[in-house]
Each structure stands twice: as structure tokens, then as C-alpha cells.
Design a protein around this motif. Structure first.
Motif, PDB file in Angstrom:
ATOM      1  N   SER A 160      -0.824  -2.347   5.954  1.00 38.13           N
ATOM      2  CA  SER A 160      -1.804  -1.318   6.300  1.00 38.13           C
ATOM      3  C   SER A 160      -2.960  -1.397   5.303  1.00 38.13           C
ATOM      4  N   VAL A 161      -4.155  -0.995   5.755  1.00 34.15           N
ATOM      5  CA  VAL A 161      -5.324  -0.999   4.867  1.00 34.15           C
ATOM      6  C   VAL A 161      -5.151   0.069   3.789  1.00 34.15           C
ATOM      7  N   VAL A 162      -5.346  -0.320   2.533  1.00 38.47           N
ATOM      8  CA  VAL A 162      -5.169   0.617   1.419  1.00 38.47           C
ATOM      9  C   VAL A 162      -6.501   1.274   1.043  1.00 38.47           C
ATOM     10  N   GLY A 163      -7.545   0.483   0.954  1.00 38.42           N
ATOM     11  CA  GLY A 163      -8.845   0.994   0.522  1.00 38.42           C
ATOM     12  C   GLY A 163      -8.963   0.961  -0.989  1.00 38.42           C
ATOM     13  N   HIS A 164     -10.096   1.428  -1.511  1.00 41.34           N
ATOM     14  CA  HIS A 164     -10.325   1.484  -2.954  1.00 41.34           C
ATOM     15  C   HIS A 164      -9.713   2.748  -3.537  1.00 41.34           C
ATOM     16  N   PHE A 165      -9.210   2.631  -4.775  1.00 37.20           N
ATOM     17  CA  PHE A 165      -8.639   3.796  -5.450  1.00 37.20           C
ATOM     18  C   PHE A 165      -9.756   4.734  -5.928  1.00 37.20           C
ATOM     19  N   LEU A 178       0.638   9.716  -7.990  1.00 34.77           N
ATOM     20  CA  LEU A 178      -0.080   9.527  -6.732  1.00 34.77           C
ATOM     21  C   LEU A 178      -1.485   9.016  -7.013  1.00 34.77           C
ATOM     22  N   THR A 179      -2.012   8.196  -6.106  1.00 33.60           N
ATOM     23  CA  THR A 179      -3.392   7.724  -6.196  1.00 33.60           C
ATOM     24  C   THR A 179      -4.050   7.858  -4.833  1.00 33.60           C
ATOM     25  N   GLY A 180      -5.242   8.493  -4.810  1.00 33.08           N
ATOM     26  CA  GLY A 180      -5.989   8.619  -3.561  1.00 33.08           C
ATOM     27  C   GLY A 180      -6.802   7.369  -3.294  1.00 33.08           C
ATOM     28  N   THR A 181      -7.066   7.093  -2.005  1.00 36.95           N
ATOM     29  CA  THR A 181      -7.812   5.887  -1.647  1.00 36.95           C
ATOM     30  C   THR A 181      -8.949   6.211  -0.681  1.00 36.95           C
ATOM     31  N   GLY A 194      -8.281   7.163   3.018  1.00 35.80           N
ATOM     32  CA  GLY A 194      -7.664   8.444   3.357  1.00 35.80           C
ATOM     33  C   GLY A 194      -6.163   8.454   3.164  1.00 35.80           C
ATOM     34  N   LYS A 195      -5.652   7.601   2.276  1.00 39.70           N
ATOM     35  CA  LYS A 195      -4.204   7.507   2.066  1.00 39.70           C
ATOM     36  C   LYS A 195      -3.845   7.826   0.628  1.00 39.70           C
ATOM     37  N   LEU A 196      -2.587   8.173   0.405  1.00 40.68           N
ATOM     38  CA  LEU A 196      -2.044   8.383  -0.925  1.00 40.68           C
ATOM     39  C   LEU A 196      -1.024   7.302  -1.219  1.00 40.68           C
ATOM     40  N   VAL A 197      -1.224   6.614  -2.345  1.00 41.25           N
ATOM     41  CA  VAL A 197      -0.222   5.659  -2.809  1.00 41.25           C
ATOM     42  C   VAL A 197       0.760   6.424  -3.693  1.00 41.25           C
ATOM     43  N   VAL A 198       2.045   6.309  -3.406  1.00 40.67           N
ATOM     44  CA  VAL A 198       3.074   6.968  -4.213  1.00 40.67           C
ATOM     45  C   VAL A 198       3.689   5.919  -5.133  1.00 40.67           C
ATOM     46  N   TRP A 199       3.610   6.185  -6.440  1.00 41.07           N
ATOM     47  CA  TRP A 199       4.178   5.280  -7.440  1.00 41.07           C
ATOM     48  C   TRP A 199       5.461   5.894  -7.976  1.00 41.07           C
ATOM     49  N   ASP A 200       6.457   5.048  -8.171  1.00 42.10           N
ATOM     50  CA  ASP A 200       7.731   5.552  -8.686  1.00 42.10           C
ATOM     51  C   ASP A 200       8.262   4.609  -9.753  1.00 42.10           C
ATOM     52  N   LEU A 216     -10.669   9.827   0.519  1.00 42.92           N
ATOM     53  CA  LEU A 216     -10.314  10.835  -0.478  1.00 42.92           C
ATOM     54  C   LEU A 216     -11.111  10.559  -1.750  1.00 42.92           C
ATOM     55  N   THR A 217     -11.852  11.556  -2.199  1.00 34.23           N
ATOM     56  CA  THR A 217     -12.685  11.378  -3.392  1.00 34.23           C
ATOM     57  C   THR A 217     -12.105  12.068  -4.622  1.00 34.23           C
ATOM     58  N   VAL A 218     -11.304  13.126  -4.402  1.00 37.59           N
ATOM     59  CA  VAL A 218     -10.733  13.897  -5.503  1.00 37.59           C
ATOM     60  C   VAL A 218      -9.251  14.109  -5.247  1.00 37.59           C
ATOM     61  N   LEU A 219      -8.461  13.995  -6.318  1.00 36.04           N
ATOM     62  CA  LEU A 219      -7.021  14.258  -6.244  1.00 36.04           C
ATOM     63  C   LEU A 219      -6.622  15.006  -7.498  1.00 36.04           C
TER      64      LEU A 219
END
Length: 910
Positions: free
Chosen positions: A217-222, A235-238, A241-247, A278-281
Motif C-alpha cells: 500500500s502507498v505509505v506517503g511521506h512522514f 505512531l507516525t502520520g503520513t 492519510g495513514k498511521l504507521v504503527v511501530w512496535d 495528515l499534517t499533525v499528530l
């Protein structure tokens, strides 16, 4: 101490501090919309924190008051605020970059860190939850990450590490709220997790850049990253319009070594939240909050289930979200299942958008209240009303705003779609406001309503750079980037007064620096002048000009080498009338308004860059009308100068106002305030004037010759002054005749003809034109008052003449090298050289021509040889043998260093 005794809300309750400086920052219009806006207080007091250029502003919105945190010399590049809103940390980029920690309760800087990242300054900063640690990331190509325990008085970070270039430019950092030893940063393509212990920092928990193949899937820029509030995830916004979940990936076999080193982190999920970027998280208590390019703010629970959405049709892309420190009163108990959500969403918040708007959102009413609107593009134009406390500000986004600067409130605005305002000017009566635009158009507006008084004019072929009215409001003139001056005239048509285009003229061949209306000395008719970088001062004959024909009355070259940058009418402080100019060599010059003859050259303010614009400060001092002052701007400073100008450095003062460049200057009608526009930093600053402080500083600097002695190398007691005295008295002997046996008349003066010799003996080598200017300056100094010419000069006046005319920073090897760059060629070794024959030809044919005899005499004298007869006098000098000597002593190819050291005999640094 003042810091520990301070309490919230006390900052604005204290009495206004006495203004101790000639200029004090009083108010700031506009802010840096690329940085976050923070809510310091919300409730009965609504206090915001934001950045304007190099100043952090604490703004009480309801009380209409500002407090300015001043300490940076460069534009602030990042800031952060502690959880309790007490500690504010700001950092900048550029030379001598600083990190400053402020107490927001008292406004006192409690810690300044120098040389934190000496290469390029700081690009990102964060403060830990317990407010003990700062994390900073440098702005250089090779980035360094540092952790500081800012409460300790040390200039060294607690720990640091260097990042590899493949990680991308890291521009965001945030601490783990539950662990001050852990933080995360991200670039557009890479996220880095850090764990630091003592003086070591580990960044093995570096993620690989995510690609389409990672999750199919397209991730986009962080954009931004954040730690989850209840587990080890992040979490990181892109931009997709997605959230990357890091564990955290736990090790299979725990060991002592792995307990010290961090575990690896891995992207476990890619959660599609929406289509928009997403510009702010951020995290607020038990909510994860996002902001996007459509101006929506969404709240999610820990499982990323949507709880609430706040949106408004007129909200632009969100730049930052800041929640109030104190929660709202809890709602009355209810069995409604939404009550738990209401308890979670119990804080109002401040939104800032990338189009320079700040809004307050009341979560209980979903009410969006606009609290601040600023220019989103460069602010290049500012003008003060000539009779009221009004200031007009124009920007490149087409926004023209009118402010009451006494009450500091916005009155009216007008937007010019797809047009950029470049310059503004009120007419002397205060009825009209003229605006010049980058597309060459000119609007003449009503001064109060900002409605057009006539149709738009478009006779300029390039951006309009200067605009001004005549004293009787009958003429309007503009200058543009195509080196043309255009004049408009007020005429009577169908029984009503209106404006029409008169004529234009391509009057310069380099950029025009100033246009200036004045009044004829023998009548009330207006006169118009323009000054260009081509060194031409052009005066126009408005009376003789007709439709499409602008007549030039005089055209005078006013500089030989220097480039004039600005001009103004000098106040009538003597019988003679003058025009004042400032050039790029830090000199100010007075020219007779009629003859345009240079009457005086004076050392101007030397604060890092030459004067760019000058204005005579309006005065309301009825007791002493002769007391006048000059307001000016340099590249990055605003200042005041006591008139008359005499070269005394203590009569001038300057302060950094816009580190990235000042674009315009305006003075209030009563002379109490000066306004500066900052161009690219999108701000206008209001400076309060305290003339008593400037007068006091000038008095403390000493009277008469004392300030000038201090400008000599070693002062009055130094070797240089003693050498000057010796040369001065030797010149007296020379004028009487060295070999005479008659009784000598002891005198404190020397003839004017000896001035060039003494100047050269002291290491100042003026051109023939400069010598003529110096001699005329002294010769005619009393002519207007007495009708007689001065024929001699005393030592004190000579010192003033020397200091005012010599180069402001002495001889410069760079100037010689620059000349060789322009005139020379590259030899086999890659050095810039001039052929010996070409150099001799240039000296005889270009600039101030030298005859062959004069050149031969100069060269043989410089080389310490005197072939032939009469070696010490060029008039009786016999040049036989000079050519052979020249070939023998001067190489065929001459470098700048050979020319300076071997021919001129000047000391050249290794």
C-alpha cells in the motif's frame, strides 16, 4: 529569585518596564506560520505563544498585551514548551546560533546554550515530560542529535550522536512522555528511535524507509511521530492519510548486554485513517489527535477508533494543535454512553494553519473562533498615516490591512486577488493611500476605507518598487524594476478631481534606490528626484513635462566608486539647504540642493551593513526645533542617528529587527514610533522611540574631539596619533620651505594644499576627485555664512576630515583581488593575473588617467629607484631608463598579491 517567586499570570501584571534603550520593541504584527502556536493559558486569561522572526511572543489575547522574549540574533527555527507550560525553549539557525530556555511566568531567560550546533544551528527541539532534558537536532547536511540537561551550567551536551545522511533530513523530534531516556525523530522518509544512557546514545532502533512493498500500500511521506499513551508502541502520520504503527520486537533470550542496548523497532501496521494528508499528530491524555490538510481535527481512542471530529469550511491546512493546560469543568453525571467521550474531550485547543490563521476551538460547543490572522507571504510594504495613529501593511499575498497602532487593533482590510503589494505611501494630507504591485499596477485608495479612488493604473513594465506623493498631493510618482520613473497628476475632469497618467521615463540603467518629492526653494512648486545604483541623481522638470513626455532638468553623477543607496531632504539646520545620501561604503554625504555639489562626506553608522533606507524622524519638540533625528534601516537592523551628522559614532544606535532582511521603514506622524517590515519573515515590528536615551549615550561618549580620538588606532595616546602630529607639523615646515633660514611662524594650521600629502602619509590614498571633494569641503565650509573661503585647516578639523573620508574599515585586500578578478585572466597555474603591459595601459587610459611621466615616476618611487634627474618631483622627473627598470622589477604577469606587496609595498597577510 524572580524566577522561583513567579506565578502564572504575573507576567502582564507587572508595571511596564522603563524603556532604557533608544528603540524598544513595543508590538509585533504577524508570526511565523511554519512553526507551532502554543496555548499557555485558556480560560479567563487566553495567552498564546508564537514566534515572530527572532522573537518569541507571549500574547494575552483578551487583554491585548504582548511580552517579547528577545535574545536571538537569528530567526528562531524551532520551539517547544514543557507540559506544565512554564518552560519555553527556543533555538535558531545561522551564525552564533543559540538555545534559550525561558521562564514563561516571569519572561526571564534561565539558561542560554552557546555553540550547541555551531555549523548551522538547530532544526528541531523537544523537551521531556519532566522538563529536565532537551533533545536537539542540528540543521546541517550532516546532522547531530544532542541531549541536554539544561538545568546544569555546562556547554556540553549530556550525550550526542551523528546521523548518517541516508536517514534523510530529520526535522521533528519528541520525547516519550513515560520515559525521558527515549525519544523519536523523523524525516519525510525515515523514523529514528533513540535510547540514551549517561553519555552514550544508541540509534540502532532505526527503521528502514517504508515502501509500497512493505504493506502492499502507498505509505506517503512522514509528517510527525508520537508515542502511544498506554503501551510501547509509537505512531507516525503520513501524507497518504495513514498511521504507521511501530512496535518493539523483544529479544528471545534476555541478557545483560541487551538490557543496556535498545531493542529493534519494526513497523507492524499501516492503518488507513482517511484520504487526506495528515499534517499533525499528537496525544492528549487518552486520545490520539490528528490534523490534516483540509483543516479537520480528529480524536481517536487507543485502538484508533474515531471519537470525534472538528472541522470548519474556512480552516486551512493545520500546522499545529495545542491543548489548554487546564481541563473544562466535567459535565453533570449522565447515563448517556457519550459521557465517557465528553470526559475525554474536555480541553479547548488552539489551531494554527499554514495560511497564517490561528483559531480557538471550544470542544464543548465545537465552536471555531478566529483569534489571529496574519499575512501568509512576504510583507514588504508599511506606511504610516501623516495625521492619525494608523499604519497600513501590505503583503505579497495581496492582503492590505489597516491598524490603529495606538490601540493595537485591526480596523479594516482589503484583498487584491492574485496580486502582490510591494510598496505603500500616504499623501501628506492623509486622504489617499497609494499602493504599488509586483505586476506593475498602481492603485490609489481612500486612506480609511481602502476603496479605490480611481481606476487601476498599469503603466509600469515591471514590479513597482517605490511610490510617493508631492507635498501638495498634486503629483504621484513611482519607480519600477525596469529602471523607469512614472508620474501621475491630479486633474479636474467633469467638475471633480481625479488622477491621470502624465508621463514615464527610462531614466536609469541600474536599479532605482529612491524617489523623492521636495519643494522648490523660491516657490511652492514641487520638485522630483530619483537616485539609482548607476550613481545618477536625476531631477525632473514637472512644470515643463506634458502628456507622455517627462522632462529631465538635471542629471548628476554623485559618486565615483561607491554606490548610493538612499536619500532624504536634510533638515534646515543651517543657512544652506542639503540633500542627504548614504552609500554602500558606510558614508553619508551632503549635497547642495541647487548645485548638487558635494559639501560634506561623513562616516555613517557601521553596524554590519550599509544604510538601505533613511527618513527624517518627525518631531513635535517646540522648545528646540533644531533638534532633529534620522531613522534608518540596514540589511537587518533599525536605528536612530542624531542630527547634524558629524561622524561621531556615539550619536547613532541600532538594533536587530529582522535577521533575514528588513524590507521597509515607516515613522509615525509624531515621531514616537518606528515601524519595520520584515519581508520574508511576514512580520511588522513597532518600535517605541526614546530620544533621551540616545542623547544620554551621545553625551557619555564624550564631547568635541574625544569620540574622534577613540576612532584612531591607539587613541590620543597611541603611536598613530603621535605620527599624525609629526606629519602635520612637517607639512607646516614644508609649506614654509624646508631650507629657509628665516624665523618660522609657529602655527596650529596647515595650508589646504598639504591635505593630500598628510592623508597619504597616514595610509589613506584618495583619488583626485576625492581630494577635490576634501579641499572644497574645508574651503567652502564658511562661505555661505561669511562669504569667504577657508585656506587652512587645524589638527582637530584634520582628524575629523581624515576619519570621515578614509575607508570605514581600512584598506581591503579583497578589493584588489576583486579588481584582478574583473580585469585579469587565468594563467597556467590557475591564478588571476594581469599582463604587465595591460596594467600600465589601464592606468593610463581608464579611470583617472595618468600620463606616461606620472606613471613612470610613481612606479620608480614605489620600487625605491630614482633613475635620471629630479627623482622626487614628477614635474621635473626625467623618465629615461624607467621602462627598462619597469621590465626588470615588475614580472610579466602580475597577481593581486604581487601588486599589493611588491609594487605598492602594503603588508599582506599570509
Amino acid at each position: 529569585s524572580l524566577v522561583w517567586a513567579a506565578r502564572p499570570g504575573l507576567l502582564f501584571q507587572e508595571d511596564k518596564q522603563t524603556r532604557l534603550h533608544p528603540l524598544s520593541l513595543s508590538w509585533v504584527l504577524g508570526y511565523n506560520s511554519s512553526l507551532a502556536v502554543h496555548s499557555l493559558m485558556d480560560g479567563e486569561d487566553r495567552v498564546l505563544l508564537y514566534v515572530s522572526s527572532h522573537t518569541a511572543v507571549i500574547h494575552d489575547m483578551l487583554g491585548n498585551r504582548q511580552y517579547h522574549l528577545q535574545g536571538h540574533t537569528n530567526v528562531i527555527s524551532c520551539l517547544c514548551v514543557s507540559e506544565d507550560r512554564r518552560w519555553v525553549a527556543t533555538a535558531d539557525r545561522g551564525p552564533d546560533a543559540l538555545i534559550i530556555v525561558w521562564d514563561s511566568f516571569s519572561g526571564i531567560p534561565v539558561r542560554t546554550i552557546f555553540d550547541s550546533h555551531p555549523e548551522d544551528g538547530v532544526s528541531a527541539i523537544a523537551i521531556s515530560q519532566n522538563a529536565k532534558y532537551l533533545a536537539t537536532i542540528s540543521a546541517g547536511t550532516v546532522q547531530r542529535v544532542c541531549v541536554w540537561k539544561w538545568t546544569l551550567p555546562t556547554e556540553k551536551p549530556t550525550c550526542s550522536t551523528e546521523l548518517r545522511p541516508e536517514f534523510g533530513h530529520q526535522d521533528y523530534v519528541i520525547f516519550n512522555p513515560q520515559n525521558p531516556y527515549e525519544f523519536v525523530s523523523n524525516s519525510k522518509t525515515q523514523v529514528i528511535f533513540y535510547l540514551w544512557v549517561s553519555r552514550d546514545m544508541e540509534d540502532e532502533r532505526t527503521t528502514l524507509p517504508l515502501s509500497l512493498q512493505t504493506f502492499n500500500s502507498v505509505v506517503g511521506h512522514f509528517s510527525q511521530s508520537v508515542f502511544h499513551f498506554n503501551n510501547s508502541q509509537a505512531l507516525t502520520g503520513t501524507s497518504a492519510g495513514k498511521l504507521v504503527v511501530w512496535d518493539t520486537v523483544s529479544p528471545c533470550t534476555p541478557s545483560k548486554e541487551l538490557q543496556v542496548k535498545p531493542h529493534s523497532v519494526k513497523a507492524t501496521k499501516l492503518v488507513p485513517m482517511q484520504k487526506d494528508s495528515l499534517t499533525v499528530l499528537t496525544v492528549c491524555e487518552s486520545c490520539i489527535v490528528t490534523g490534516d490538510v483540509r483543516g479537520q481535527v480528529k480524536f481517536y481512542d487507543g485502538q484508533l477508533q474515531l471519537l470525534a471530529c472538528y472541522s470548519h469550511s474556512k480552516v486551512g491546512p493545520i500546522q499545529s494543535i495545542s491543548f489548554s493546560k487546564t481541563p473544562l469543568d466535567p459535565p453533570a453525571s449522565s447515563s448517556d454512553s457519550s459521557n465517557s467521550v465528553s470526559l475525554t474531550l474536555n480541553r479547548n485547543f488552539i489551531l494554527s494553519t499554514s495560511d497564517a490563521t490561528v483559531l480557538r476551538v471550544a470542544t464543548d460547543k465545537a465552536n471555531f473562533e478566529k483569534v489571529m490572522k496574519a499575512a501568509k507571504k512576504a510583507v514588504n510594504a508599511v506606511a504610516c498615516h501623516p495625521r492619525q495613529a494608523l499604519v497600513a501593511v501590505g503583503s505579497h499575498c495581496g492582503l492590505l490591512r489597516l491598524w490603529d497602532y495606538q490601540q493595537t487593533k485591526y480596523l479594516v482590510s482589503r484583498i487584491f486577488p492574485e496580486a502582490s503589494i510591494q510598496c505603500l505611501s500616504y499623501d501628506p494630507e492623509g486622504y489617499f493611500l497609494a499602493a504599488g504591485f509586483t505586476n506593475g499596477s498602481v492603485y490609489i485608495l481612500d486612506a480609511i476605507s481602502l476603496q479605490s479612488s480611481c481606476k487601476e493604473f498599469k503603466f509600469s513594465h515591471g514590479p513597482v518598487t517605490h511610490i510617493g506623493f508631492s507635498h501638495d498631493s498634486e503629483y504621484l510618482a513611482t519607480a519600477d524594476e525596469k529602471y523607469s520613473v512614472t508620474v501621475y497628476k491630479r486633474v479636474l475632469q467633469n467638475g471633480s478631481r481625479c488622477w491621470e497618467h502624465l508621463a514615464g521615463l527610462h531614466s536609469h540603467y541600474k536599479p532605482i534606490r529612491s524617489i523623492l518629492f521636495g519643494v522648490q526653494l523660491d516657490s511652492n512648486e514641487p520638485r522630483l528626484l530619483s537616485l539609482g545604483e548607476d550613481r545618477q541623481l536625476v531631477e525632473y522638470d514637472l512644470n515643463s513635462s506634458s502628456k507622455d513626455h517627462l522632462v529631465v532638468l538635471h542629471r548628476d553623477r554623485i559618486e565615483q566608486v561607491a554606490v548610493p543607496l538612499c536619500l532624504a531632504w536634510y533638515p534646515q539646520l543651517s543657512t544652506e539647504s542639503f540633500i542627504l545620501t548614504a552609500n554602500n561604503c558606510y558614508k553619508m554625504k551632503l549635497y547642495n540642493t541647487t548645485t548638487k555639489m558635494c559639501r560634506k562626506t561623513l562616516l555613517g553608522p557601521t553596524y554590519g551593513s550599509p544604510l538601505e533606507k533613511i527618513q527624517i524622524l518627525p518631531t513635535t519638540n517646540a522648545t528646540d526645533p533644531q533638534k532633529c533625528y534620522l531613522a534608518y534601516i540596514t540589511k537587518d537592523k533599525v536605528g536612530l542617528q542624531i542630527l547634524p551628522v558629524d561622524g561621531n559614532p556615539h550619536k547613532s544606535s541600532a538594533f536587530i529587527c529582522h535577521p533575514d532582511g528588513v524590507s521597509d521603514l515607516a515613522t509615525s506622524y509624531d515621531g514616537r514610533y518606528i515601524f519595520t517590515a520584515g519581508g520574508s519573515d511576514c512580520t511588522v515590528m513597532k518600535w517605541e522611540v526614546n530620544l533621551n536615551a540616545l542623547d544620554a549615550a551621545a553625551s557619555l561618549g564624550g564631547e568635541e574631539l574625544i569620540p574622534f580620538y577613540d576612532l584612531l588606532d591607539g587613541g590620543k595616546e597611541g603611536e598613530f596619533f603621535r605620527e599624525l602630529e609629526d606629519y602635520f607639523y612637517y607639512a607646516q615646515l614644508r609649506s614654509h620651505g624646508i631650507d629657509t633660514l628665516e624665523t618660522r611662524q609657529v602655527s596650529t594650521h596647515i595650508p589646504l594644499e598639504e591635505i593630500p600629502s598628510v592623508m597619504r602619509a597616514m595610509g589613506f590614498y584618495p583619488s583626485e576627485e576625492k581630494i577635490e571633494e576634501m579641499i572644497n569641503e574645508v574651503k567652502f565650509s564658511k562661505y555661505v555664512d561669511t562669504g569667504e573661503q577657508v585656506t587652512k585647516i587645524n589638527l582637530g578639523d584634520f582628524i575629523k576630515l581624515y576619519i570621515n573620508h578614509r575607508p570605514a574599515f581600512g584598506l581591503s585586500m579583497k578589493k584588489i583581488q576583486r579588481a584582478f578578478q574583473v580585469l585579469g585572466y587565468d594563467n597556467e597555474n590557475g591564478d588571476k593575473v594581469i599582463d604587465r603591459g595591460d596594467l600600465l595601459l589601464l592606468l593610463q587610459c581608464r579611470g583617472e588617467h595618468m600620463t606616461e611621466d606620472e606613471l613612470a615616476w610613481c612606479l620608480t618611487t614605489l620600487l625605491g629607484k630614482h633613475p635620471g634627474e629630479g627623482g622626487s618631483d614628477p614635474d621635473t622627473y626625467n623618465p629615461s631608463g624607467a621602462a627598462a627598470l619597469t621590465e626588470e622589477e615588475i614580472p610579466a604577469e602580475i597577481t593581486a598579491e604581487i601588486f599589493a606587496a611588491d609594487i605598492l609595498g602594503l603588508p599582506v597577510a599570509e
